[in-house]
Write an enzyme that holds these catalytic residues in place. Structure first.
Site, PDB file in Angstrom:
ATOM      1  N   LEU A  43     -25.272 -53.144  20.982  1.00 38.52           N
ATOM      2  CA  LEU A  43     -24.177 -52.175  20.801  1.00 38.52           C
ATOM      3  C   LEU A  43     -23.045 -52.422  21.779  1.00 38.52           C
ATOM      4  O   LEU A  43     -21.873 -52.368  21.404  1.00 38.52           O
ATOM      5  CB  LEU A  43     -24.722 -50.761  20.943  1.00 38.52           C
ATOM      6  CG  LEU A  43     -25.412 -50.290  19.671  1.00 38.52           C
ATOM      7  CD1 LEU A  43     -26.087 -48.943  19.887  1.00 38.52           C
ATOM      8  CD2 LEU A  43     -24.434 -50.203  18.513  1.00 38.52           C
ATOM      9  N   ARG A  57     -36.858 -36.920  31.327  1.00 39.28           N
ATOM     10  CA  ARG A  57     -37.960 -37.868  31.158  1.00 39.28           C
ATOM     11  C   ARG A  57     -38.752 -38.107  32.435  1.00 39.28           C
ATOM     12  O   ARG A  57     -39.975 -38.234  32.391  1.00 39.28           O
ATOM     13  CB  ARG A  57     -37.396 -39.210  30.678  1.00 39.28           C
ATOM     14  CG  ARG A  57     -36.852 -39.080  29.295  1.00 39.28           C
ATOM     15  CD  ARG A  57     -36.187 -40.340  28.831  1.00 39.28           C
ATOM     16  NE  ARG A  57     -35.701 -40.114  27.466  1.00 39.28           N
ATOM     17  CZ  ARG A  57     -35.009 -40.988  26.776  1.00 39.28           C
ATOM     18  NH1 ARG A  57     -34.692 -42.151  27.308  1.00 39.28           N
ATOM     19  NH2 ARG A  57     -34.623 -40.708  25.556  1.00 39.28           N
ATOM     20  N   HIS A  63     -39.227 -48.196  29.861  1.00 42.71           N
ATOM     21  CA  HIS A  63     -38.389 -48.035  28.681  1.00 42.71           C
ATOM     22  C   HIS A  63     -36.938 -48.464  28.875  1.00 42.71           C
ATOM     23  O   HIS A  63     -36.327 -49.057  27.993  1.00 42.71           O
ATOM     24  CB  HIS A  63     -38.424 -46.547  28.299  1.00 42.71           C
ATOM     25  CG  HIS A  63     -37.536 -46.176  27.168  1.00 42.71           C
ATOM     26  ND1 HIS A  63     -37.743 -46.635  25.886  1.00 42.71           N
ATOM     27  CD2 HIS A  63     -36.424 -45.398  27.105  1.00 42.71           C
ATOM     28  CE1 HIS A  63     -36.813 -46.134  25.080  1.00 42.71           C
ATOM     29  NE2 HIS A  63     -35.991 -45.406  25.803  1.00 42.71           N
TER      30      HIS A  63
HETATM   31  C1  LIG Z   1     -37.565 -48.080  21.371  1.00 42.18           C
HETATM   32  C2  LIG Z   1     -36.274 -47.652  21.991  1.00 42.18           C
HETATM   33  C3  LIG Z   1     -35.609 -46.541  21.506  1.00 42.18           C
HETATM   34  C4  LIG Z   1     -34.407 -46.124  22.069  1.00 42.18           C
HETATM   35  N1  LIG Z   1     -33.756 -45.030  21.573  1.00 42.18           N
HETATM   36  C5  LIG Z   1     -32.589 -44.640  22.112  1.00 42.18           C
HETATM   37  C6  LIG Z   1     -31.886 -43.519  21.589  1.00 42.18           C
HETATM   38  O1  LIG Z   1     -32.316 -42.885  20.644  1.00 42.18           O
HETATM   39  N2  LIG Z   1     -30.710 -43.172  22.169  1.00 42.18           N
HETATM   40  C7  LIG Z   1     -30.182 -43.862  23.224  1.00 42.18           C
HETATM   41  O2  LIG Z   1     -29.099 -43.508  23.701  1.00 42.18           O
HETATM   42  N3  LIG Z   1     -30.827 -44.955  23.716  1.00 42.18           N
HETATM   43  C8  LIG Z   1     -32.001 -45.350  23.192  1.00 42.18           C
HETATM   44  N4  LIG Z   1     -32.649 -46.449  23.705  1.00 42.18           N
HETATM   45  C9  LIG Z   1     -31.970 -47.271  24.726  1.00 42.18           C
HETATM   46  C10 LIG Z   1     -30.910 -48.146  24.040  1.00 42.18           C
HETATM   47  O3  LIG Z   1     -31.395 -48.585  22.805  1.00 42.18           O
HETATM   48  C11 LIG Z   1     -30.526 -49.368  24.859  1.00 42.18           C
HETATM   49  O4  LIG Z   1     -30.275 -49.012  26.190  1.00 42.18           O
HETATM   50  C12 LIG Z   1     -29.255 -49.999  24.297  1.00 42.18           C
HETATM   51  O5  LIG Z   1     -29.376 -50.217  22.927  1.00 42.18           O
HETATM   52  C13 LIG Z   1     -28.926 -51.293  25.018  1.00 42.18           C
HETATM   53  O6  LIG Z   1     -27.806 -51.867  24.386  1.00 42.18           O
HETATM   54  P1  LIG Z   1     -27.113 -53.159  24.993  1.00 42.18           P
HETATM   55  O7  LIG Z   1     -26.043 -53.537  24.045  1.00 42.18           O
HETATM   56  O8  LIG Z   1     -26.736 -52.898  26.404  1.00 42.18           O
HETATM   57  O9  LIG Z   1     -28.267 -54.259  25.022  1.00 42.18           O
HETATM   58  P2  LIG Z   1     -29.199 -54.875  23.847  1.00 42.18           P
HETATM   59  O10 LIG Z   1     -29.123 -54.129  22.589  1.00 42.18           O
HETATM   60  O11 LIG Z   1     -30.532 -55.093  24.488  1.00 42.18           O
HETATM   61  O12 LIG Z   1     -28.537 -56.258  23.563  1.00 42.18           O
HETATM   62  C14 LIG Z   1     -28.635 -57.338  24.458  1.00 42.18           C
HETATM   63  C15 LIG Z   1     -27.953 -58.524  23.842  1.00 42.18           C
HETATM   64  O13 LIG Z   1     -27.853 -59.538  24.823  1.00 42.18           O
HETATM   65  C16 LIG Z   1     -28.331 -60.762  24.316  1.00 42.18           C
HETATM   66  N5  LIG Z   1     -28.841 -61.516  25.446  1.00 42.18           N
HETATM   67  C17 LIG Z   1     -29.652 -61.104  26.446  1.00 42.18           C
HETATM   68  N6  LIG Z   1     -29.834 -62.085  27.326  1.00 42.18           N
HETATM   69  C18 LIG Z   1     -29.140 -63.144  26.879  1.00 42.18           C
HETATM   70  C19 LIG Z   1     -28.944 -64.455  27.352  1.00 42.18           C
HETATM   71  N7  LIG Z   1     -29.482 -64.885  28.502  1.00 42.18           N
HETATM   72  N8  LIG Z   1     -28.182 -65.290  26.604  1.00 42.18           N
HETATM   73  C20 LIG Z   1     -27.615 -64.885  25.434  1.00 42.18           C
HETATM   74  N9  LIG Z   1     -27.758 -63.638  24.958  1.00 42.18           N
HETATM   75  C21 LIG Z   1     -28.511 -62.797  25.673  1.00 42.18           C
HETATM   76  C22 LIG Z   1     -29.350 -60.397  23.269  1.00 42.18           C
HETATM   77  O14 LIG Z   1     -29.488 -61.460  22.367  1.00 42.18           O
HETATM   78  C23 LIG Z   1     -28.681 -59.144  22.663  1.00 42.18           C
HETATM   79  O15 LIG Z   1     -27.739 -59.554  21.709  1.00 42.18           O
HETATM   80  C24 LIG Z   1     -33.866 -46.844  23.157  1.00 42.18           C
HETATM   81  C25 LIG Z   1     -34.537 -47.965  23.666  1.00 42.18           C
HETATM   82  C26 LIG Z   1     -35.746 -48.337  23.109  1.00 42.18           C
HETATM   83  C27 LIG Z   1     -36.485 -49.462  23.719  1.00 42.18           C
END
Ligand SMILES: Cc1cc2nc3c(=O)[nH]c(=O)nc-3n(C[C@H](O)[C@H](O)[C@H](O)COP(=O)(O)OP(=O)(O)OC[C@H]3O[C@@H](n4cnc5c(N)ncnc54)[C@H](O)[C@@H]3O)c2cc1C
Length: 637
Positions: A43, A330, A401
């Site tokens: 996201l 939590r 988590h």
């Molecule tokens: C089961 C579960 C349910 C959840 N439910 C909720 C909820 O209901 N509401 C809420 O607010 N939060 C929720 N969370 C937390 C939330 O989903 C995450 O904190 C959030 O989606 C993280 O988004 P992000 O874009 O920061 O990272 P991510 O979605 O983890 O994306 C990381 C990206 O980085 C890329 N990446 C990583 N390392 C590398 C690398 N070395 N080289 C190239 N690419 C790389 C991956 O490929 C991916 O595209 C939940 C988490 C879990 C585990």
């Protein structure tokens, strides 16, 4: 190194607006001259890459999955917060701000949290306009439910698939820009290092996970949106691929790592069922809206739940916290559940869970009402446990988590390396020592859609960047270092699998740096992590080659980084001689078992500097001032 958070002056309500006016702009014609690398397409990354491209910047976006749509964000179930006050139940930007600062146990930066609360309302408008199918009330307005640590309903949701639907929205926006040629997407590409030239981030080095080819990519600014590191615990609710590699490698190139010991242990996960497991499953916090948590009053009571009469049940959260009941934050819910299990009140075959019971909710809402709200979660639970949660209560237990720790960033989301940004779960974030439910999606999208697109322009407009190419010596050196590390992993040729090391590390951290911590336990853990790391480099066996699709090699690289990072986690937990939020040091608790903060000594963000292999990290402190939400003992009673 001086930490400058660059928080703008003025009243908190006006800081962001004024700052946006003060930020330098890049003219539309000049934007196309700049190239931004975004690592991550969850996201945070997808929203940032799409928005930057929409603004006219040239963007390259990298992810290690086969498609941006598979980012871990897709797993998010419960919802996303916003201070819309559609319910007219007393919500406001101030209340969301207040709840978040208090929920984080006063270890977050006030100005950032206020901005997050302000932007929350725009996120919902943006996502609705994209077509995200949020649940609606009968009158057409978007529906809300409650999450922990609040007394209002401000969580927007799309059944139990909120992350998936939000990611589809962000992915659409990203795909549009890929189609227009404004974003070049590199799936199955793992960033293994950042290239810093004259103190500025100028690109990255990645490994193609299908061919093994190592390549360099030049940029004018680099954005890390690489998610969190809960998988350091081996068993967690995160997707198996989540890791610390990108942020850890950036740390070793000069980016300070903040509050690494702040990891959220989520109370409502399916309890572990045995040694064979490689993953744990979250049951969304939204279930705590209607489910009631209890354990048998009598220690060691093994009777099936239906045979335990009402007066034999302890609804411990309702008893201890009458105001918030099952919706305490939590960290509090997790700690209390642990206390129950440690006190021999645990339930299930391994006596390692507590009940989450929908009996009363079914009586109130009917089976259809529960199905409408939680159908996919009930199905998921049944598929995993073989139990029907309508017939018998769910069993839950806390599990790793989310990580509040991450790269330290200033108000502009820039790390301590110029031109290197961190957004989403990868930064140390706005959640302090404990994140409230449904706030991660809010923060990731705030960073990607609404904050970074402004602040990155300010940097580009003011910075003189010398032209560099991939033949620059710095790029060649980093490429060679990355190749050498891959070769070193393959050359160990030991006898133990990567997973064996990972599991051992995870068990150690869970015991010593998990839900409760002590000075002795942490000191011992540091020594053991060092020993395990040495054994890893002597005994690990990575099968296959480096010129091929090789998941054993991928995992080995990530676990090697976890083994370095784990030591910093424990150091951070050891130095913080107080309890706050998720960081519960047994030595520092109130007589009724709550976290006892020490604001006079620890009201700061701990930002650690890498000083080289084998030398202790240097601690830098960002003092936290609480001008609007006054420091107080958290109470949910
Ligand atoms: C089961 C579960 C349910 C959840 N439910 C909720 C909820 O209901 N509401 C809420 O607010 N939060 C929720 N969370 C937390 C939330 O989903 C995450 O904190 C959030 O989606 C993280 O988004 P992000 O874009 O920061 O990272 P991510 O979605 O983890 O994306 C990381 C990206 O980085 C890329 N990446 C990583 N390392 C590398 C690398 N070395 N080289 C190239 N690419 C790389 C991956 O490929 C991916 O595209 C939940 C988490 C879990 C585990």
């Amino acid at each position: 190194m001086e930490l400058r958070a660059k928080v703008p002056a003025g009243p908190i309500q006006e800081k962001w607006d004024r700052h946006r006016f003060d930020l330098k702009l890049v003219s539309p014609a000049n934007k196309r001259k700049y190239h931004v690398v975004v690592v991550g397409s969850g996201l945070a990354g997808a929203s940032a890459a799409a928005t930057l491209a929409e603004l006219g910047y040239r963007v390259s976006c990298f992810c290690f999955q086969d498609s941006p749509r598979r980012a871990h964000s897709i797993a998010a179930q419960g919802g996303i917060n916003a201070a819309k006050n559609y319910q007219n139940d007393g919500d406001s930007i101030w209340r969301l701000f207040y709840d978040t600062v208090k929920g984080g146990d006063f270890r977050a930066r006030e100005a950032n949290v206020y901005r997050l609360a302000q932007i929350s309302v725009d996120i919902i408008d943006q996502c609705t306009a994209q077509g995200v199918p949020f649940a609606r009330e009968y009158g057409g307005l978007l529906a809300n439910r409650s999450f922990g640590g609040t007394q209002v309903s401000r969580t927007f949701y799309a059944r139990g698939q909120t992350g998936q639907q939000l990611l589809l929205g962000a992915y659409q926006a990203l795909a549009r820009q890929i189609g227009l040629g404004q974003v070049t997407m590199y799936p199955r590409a793992e960033m293994l290092d950042v290239v810093v030239i004259e103190g500025k981030a100028r690109g990255i080095v990645v490994r193609d996970l299908v061919t093994g080819a190592i390549s360099a990519h030049v940029a004018d600014a680099v954005v890390l949106a690489t998610g969190g590191y809960s998988n350091v615990f081996f068993l967690s609710t995160n997707a198996k691929g989540c890791n610390v590699t990108a942020t850890w490698r950036a740390h070793k190139r000069g980016a300070l790592f903040a509050n690494p010991c702040f990891t959220q242990i989520h109370p409502t996960c399916i309890p572990p069922s045995g040694h064979h497991q490689s993953k744990l499953t979250l049951m969304s916090e939204s279930l705590r809206n209607d489910g009631r948590i209890w354990v048998p009053k009598q220690a060691g009571d093994q009777r099936p739940p239906a045979q335990i009469p009402e007066d034999g049940r302890d609804y411990f959260l309702e008893r201890l916290y009458p105001s918030f009941g099952n919706l305490v934050p939590r960290d509090v819910a997790s700690r209390r559940a642990k206390e129950m299990v440690d006190g021999r009140h645990g339930v299930g075959p391994l006596a390692n869970g507590v009940y989450l019971d929908f009996r009363d909710a079914v009586e109130r809402l009917g089976r259809a009402g529960i199905i409408e709200r939680y159908e996919n979660l009930f199905e998921m639970y049944e598929r995993i446990t073989g139990e029907d949660a309508f017939a018998t209560p769910m069993r839950i237990y806390p599990a790793p988590h989310y990580t509040m720790g991450g790269l330290w960033v200033d108000y502009n989301l820039m790390t301590t390396v110029e031109g290197l940004y961190a957004i989403g779960e990868a930064n140390f974030s706005d959640h302090g020592a404990n994140r409230l439910g449904a706030s991660a999606l809010m923060q990731g999208l705030a960073d990607g859609y609404f904050v970074l697109p402004y602040t990155i322009g300010d940097y580009l407009a003011q910075t003189k960047l010398e032209p560099v190419g991939v033949n620059h010596m710095a790029f060649r050196e980093v490429e060679a270092q990355v190749a050498a590390r891959v070769a070193k992993l393959l050359a160990v040729n030991g006898t133990r699998t990567v997973d064996e090391f990972h599991r051992e590390l995870g068990t150690l951290l869970w015991d010593r740096c998990g839900m409760s911590r002590t000075a002795d336990g942490l000191t011992d853990a540091i020594a053991r992590v060092r020993a395990l790391r040495e054994r890893f480099w002597r005994e690990v066996r990575v099968v296959g080659s480096g010129e091929d699709f090789n998941q054993s090699l991928e995992k080995a690289g990530r676990v090697a980084d976890f083994l370095e990072f784990a030591e910093l986690m424990c150091e951070d937990a050891l130095h913080r001689q107080e309890s706050c939020g998720c960081h519960f040091r047994e030595e520092y608790q109130t007589p009724d078992g709550e976290a006892r903060r020490d604001d006079s000594r620890f009201a700061y963000v701990a930002a650690w500097e890498y000083t080289g292999a084998g030398t202790p990290p240097a601690l830098h402190k960002e003092r936290l001032e609480f001008e609007y939400v006054h420091l107080a003992q958290r109470s949910y009673k």
